[in-house]
Scaffold this active site. Sequence first.
Site, mmCIF file in Angstrom:
data_model
loop_
_atom_site.group_PDB
_atom_site.id
_atom_site.type_symbol
_atom_site.label_atom_id
_atom_site.label_comp_id
_atom_site.label_asym_id
_atom_site.label_seq_id
_atom_site.Cartn_x
_atom_site.Cartn_y
_atom_site.Cartn_z
ATOM 1 N N ASP A 9 0.858 -1.186 0.000
ATOM 2 C CA ASP A 9 0.000 0.000 0.000
ATOM 3 C C ASP A 9 0.895 1.238 0.000
ATOM 4 O O ASP A 9 1.115 1.864 1.037
ATOM 5 C CB ASP A 9 -0.882 -0.036 1.254
ATOM 6 C CG ASP A 9 -2.100 0.873 1.142
ATOM 7 O OD1 ASP A 9 -2.349 1.390 0.045
ATOM 8 O OD2 ASP A 9 -2.795 1.052 2.155
ATOM 9 N N GLU A 65 -6.633 5.129 -8.644
ATOM 10 C CA GLU A 65 -7.926 5.637 -8.169
ATOM 11 C C GLU A 65 -8.512 6.727 -9.055
ATOM 12 O O GLU A 65 -7.820 7.649 -9.490
ATOM 13 C CB GLU A 65 -7.744 6.189 -6.738
ATOM 14 C CG GLU A 65 -9.041 6.514 -6.061
ATOM 15 C CD GLU A 65 -8.990 6.208 -4.560
ATOM 16 O OE1 GLU A 65 -9.903 6.651 -3.875
ATOM 17 O OE2 GLU A 65 -8.057 5.535 -4.102
ATOM 18 N N THR A 101 -13.157 0.787 -3.181
ATOM 19 C CA THR A 101 -12.455 1.262 -1.990
ATOM 20 C C THR A 101 -13.405 2.000 -1.046
ATOM 21 O O THR A 101 -14.582 2.168 -1.337
ATOM 22 C CB THR A 101 -11.254 2.149 -2.404
ATOM 23 O OG1 THR A 101 -10.474 2.440 -1.251
ATOM 24 C CG2 THR A 101 -11.704 3.442 -3.056
ATOM 25 N N PHE A 111 -11.963 -1.488 4.783
ATOM 26 C CA PHE A 111 -10.976 -0.770 5.587
ATOM 27 C C PHE A 111 -11.032 -1.227 7.049
ATOM 28 O O PHE A 111 -12.013 -0.984 7.732
ATOM 29 C CB PHE A 111 -11.247 0.738 5.507
ATOM 30 C CG PHE A 111 -10.688 1.388 4.264
ATOM 31 C CD1 PHE A 111 -10.662 0.724 3.057
ATOM 32 C CD2 PHE A 111 -10.191 2.683 4.314
ATOM 33 C CE1 PHE A 111 -10.148 1.331 1.921
ATOM 34 C CE2 PHE A 111 -9.676 3.312 3.178
ATOM 35 C CZ PHE A 111 -9.662 2.629 1.982
#
Length: 327
Positions: A27, A106, A167, A189
């Site tokens: 990440d 993204e 996401t 998350f």
Amino acid sequence: MSVSPVKRQKMESALDQLKHHTTVVADTGDFNAIDEYKPLDATTNPSLILAAAQMPAYQKLVDEAVAYGKKLGGSEEEQIKNASDKLFVLFGAEILKRIPGRVSTEVDARLSFDKEGMIQRARRLIDLYKEVGVGKDRILIKLSSTWEGIQAGRVLEAEYGIHCNMTLLFSFAQAVACAEAGVTLISPFVGRILDWYVANGDKKTYEPSEDPGVKSVTKIYNYYKKFGYKTIVMGASFRNTGQIKALTGCDYLTISPKLLAELSKEHVKLTPTLSVKEAQACDLEKIHLDEKAFRWHHNEDQMAVEKLSDGIRKFAADAVKLERMLK
């Protein structure tokens, strides 16, 4: 029980053991971290790209993106938008030279409630990757897990063969809708869920197995495996290695360089806590969510409502900062 130094040398690190049970994803937008920990895939977002773009090592990519925006012309706003998209793709293309798998890029969070806008922007990013010789099979387009984002993901997957990574996923309703939309991957998350419960409840510490973020991902994983959904579950946003180890066996886990470093130094035995066999035996019931049911179920989860809107605002703010830097 302490492990003797000789045995510790023989025992693989927690990171190496984790890789036997789970696909490890980095990440980060920092190439050095990717070279060091050798993940299969990598994920980026506006915040990570903003941080990386401010490092002197990556100034060349920023300059190239700015030159590209100027070359295409148009209004200043259009030039900055084009430069910004180009920068995301340049980082992604560089990352792909260092990993065997896929990179997640993204779509602008300011489009989170604009289905058509997200579809257009996703296709634009795929075209930009094609220009630098990268095929869509190596890209995951990240979209916010709003109802509009999930429906954009459905269209991109079914009509354009573009793989999506959903996401900012906090609620079970979001996970169910993503599975029904047939997207490639979701990023629930973990850490941000824990943050909310610590900030809003009396309990300030949790054992990993009782961590609300860990429990959320476990439920989603079990639901997907029980009902045969192909969508990959990739736990994200970790606060400590305990959360990661408690999700050993999850399809994918995307981990920051700091926590990858900690796992590489730990020598404890890891056993998978998630498995398809156990998931198939769990007592979850299948549900179907149309738009009305999705909005209601998601709205019933106060944590998810607050964290989704907060996440969109933060990613949007970092996109604005990145544009100011390019300007």
